[in-house]
Design a protein around this motif. Structure first.
Motif, mmCIF file in Angstrom:
data_model
loop_
_atom_site.group_PDB
_atom_site.id
_atom_site.type_symbol
_atom_site.label_atom_id
_atom_site.label_comp_id
_atom_site.label_asym_id
_atom_site.label_seq_id
_atom_site.Cartn_x
_atom_site.Cartn_y
_atom_site.Cartn_z
ATOM 1 N N GLU A 282 0.861 -1.187 0.000
ATOM 2 C CA GLU A 282 0.000 0.000 0.000
ATOM 3 C C GLU A 282 0.899 1.240 0.000
ATOM 4 N N SER A 284 0.526 5.628 0.186
ATOM 5 C CA SER A 284 -0.401 6.775 0.253
ATOM 6 C C SER A 284 -0.114 7.739 -0.897
ATOM 7 N N GLN A 371 -4.848 6.468 -2.380
ATOM 8 C CA GLN A 371 -3.718 5.539 -2.202
ATOM 9 C C GLN A 371 -3.635 4.527 -3.328
ATOM 10 N N ASN A 373 -3.536 0.682 -3.887
ATOM 11 C CA ASN A 373 -3.812 -0.485 -3.034
ATOM 12 C C ASN A 373 -2.894 -1.648 -3.390
ATOM 13 N N GLY A 374 -2.829 -2.600 -2.466
ATOM 14 C CA GLY A 374 -1.849 -3.678 -2.587
ATOM 15 C C GLY A 374 -2.007 -4.491 -3.852
ATOM 16 N N ASP A 376 -3.203 -3.656 -6.741
ATOM 17 C CA ASP A 376 -2.749 -2.931 -7.947
ATOM 18 C C ASP A 376 -1.224 -2.836 -7.987
#
Ligand SMILES: NC(=O)c1ccc[n+]([C@@H]2O[C@H](COP(=O)([O-])OP(=O)(O)OC[C@H]3O[C@@H](n4cnc5c(N)ncnc54)[C@H](O)[C@@H]3O)[C@@H](O)[C@H]2O)c1
Ligand SMILES: O=C(O)[C@H](O)[C@H](O)COP(=O)(O)O
Length: 392
Positions: A282, A284, A371, A373-374, A376
């Motif tokens: 992740e 930001s 953010q 996301n994981g 992606d």
């Protein structure tokens, strides 16, 4: 090593390059007349349940799979773990040794890839520092770049070679190596006297011994160090750096304290390049917006770097099986036209060799609702078009 019925069963991270070219009966089992079956899954899906169900004899991973007691407690079959990566902070090597499980990582596999990534970042942001040493003495009115390197192992020392070839000054700091021409400064000197600081350390924590209640043994966590690197770059370290000094982290995200970094960038407008992130996968959008260059942990992602990683753990497994390696990455490498000598002579061709801002734009385009996301982030890395290492 084998079950008399099924032979060798391999559970592998599908993001490991060329699994089908290396880990087959022909390349592994022939000499031992064993059948070889391989199950490929996403690295983050390799979990204790899968290990308990499949009972593989061989586990091949990359950095996103944590290998420790939690993963292997219910598995009695694994006898070899190979990580096709340089970093090993995702592996509890003491636990594997206690279980008599052989471990191999791919030390040095992408050292040139990462060094070339760092050079590209510097020369993209500060092209004035492109001064092949042949011209440096004749034409330059500007002093050469002073490159600070923290960690002088495979990658840091390789980067130092490239820097020297460009006529740059190198200030290096590595407390675990003897002083040398490159290991020539203190931590404070590197931070306070460099135009650019590049981090090339493993992620380690403070050494701590703790008792295993059952066994009554005391052992140190395998990732312990007298010179821990977690948050090595924090507010205090950043304050030692001139606002002009660029910071590059292509080591591990938690080596830099992300909140201290954001405060520093806000205060000093420092140029910062991150390929790794403290809270990866992740990220930001607030942090992304402050970075000069941001890429999704791909500094080592070249055809050569990933293939070399597979080759190294394949060779280690062949040694474990007592078979001669039958596969070589040289047979699998496409022709490579990217010559370091050409690039040194023609700096304007850098963008054709590696356009790092394309990788930066791809990552930034993934930000949604503040953010990345994981899933992606992971997809970007899975789909990454592998670069080519510059050849000598
Ligand atoms: N971003 C990427 O794609 C990518 C690719 C490869 C490796 N990496 C990371 O880069 C790290 C370094 O790779 P490498 O091949 O150079 O590893 P290496 O083990 O060859 O070298 C690491 C060096 O860091 C030194 N070191 C340890 N603690 C230190 C400290 N507190 N201060 C200064 N130096 C310290 C060690 O003495 C060693 O010489 C890996 O551990 C991995 O986490 C990232
Ligand atoms: O340690 C390494 O070799 C690198 O960080 C490598 O990029 C890890 O990549 P991953 O296993 O996450 O694909």
């Amino acid at each position: 090593m084998t079950d008399t019925v099924t032979g060798i069963t391999i559970l592998a991270d599908s993001n490991i390059a060329s699994l089908d070219e290396f880990f087959t009966a022909t390349m592994l089992g022939q000499a031992t007349e064993q059948t070889v079956s391989i199950i490929k899954v996403a690295g983050r899906d390799i979990n204790a349940q899968l290990l308990a169900e499949l009972q593989p004899t061989i586990l091949l991973i990359r950095s996103v799979t944590s290998v420790n007691e939690a993963l292997l407690a219910d598995n009695e079959s694994v006898e070899f773990v190979g990580s096709a990566t340089i970093g090993t902070d995702h592996v509890d090597q003491d636990y594997l040794a206690a279980r008599n499980i052989t471990f191999a990582n791919a030390a040095g596999c992408s050292k040139h890839s990462v060094a070339q990534y760092v050079l590209t970042a510097i020369l993209t942001l500060r092209p004035q520092y492109w001064q092949p040493s042949t011209t440096l003495l004749m034409t330059s009115s500007m002093p050469p770049l002073t490159l600070g390197i923290i960690g002088l192992g495979n990658i840091g020392s390789t980067l130092a070679q490239y820097a020297t070839a460009l006529g740059w000054q190198v200030l290096g700091y590595d407390p675990l190596l003897h002083p040398s021409d490159t290991n020539n400064a203190s931590f404070e000197q590197v931070l306070s006297q460099s135009d650019v600081v590049s981090l090339h350390v493993p992620l380690t924590d403070k050494k701590s011994t703790h008792k295993k209640a059952a066994a009554g043994q005391s052992f140190q966590s395998s990732n312990g160090s007298d010179y821990p690197t977690r948050h090595l770059i924090n507010a205090e370290a950043l304050a030692m750096m001139s606002p002009h000094t660029m910071l590059i982290n292509s080591a591990r995200g938690p080596v830099v304290n992300a909140s201290d970094l954001e405060a520093d960038i806000e205060r000093n407008e420092r140029q910062v390049v991150l390929d790794v992130f403290e809270h990866e996968p992740e990220i930001s959008e607030g942090l992304l917006a402050k970075l000069a260059i941001a890429t999704p942990h791909i500094a080592g992602y070249t055809v050569e770097g990933k293939l070399r990683g597979t080759q190294i753990i394949y060779d280690a497994l062949c040694e474990k099986l007592a078979v001669a390696p039958a596969q070589s990455m040289q047979k699998l490498l496409p022709l490579n036209m990217f010559l370091w000598s050409e690039l040194k002579a023609h700096p304007d061709r850098l963008i054709k060799f590696y356009d790092i801002m394309q990788d930066d734009a791809s990552l930034r385009s993934q930000a949604v609702d503040g953010q990345v996301n994981g899933a992606d982030f992971d997809q970007l890395r899975r789909d990454y078009h592998l670069r080519r290492e510059w050849q000598f």
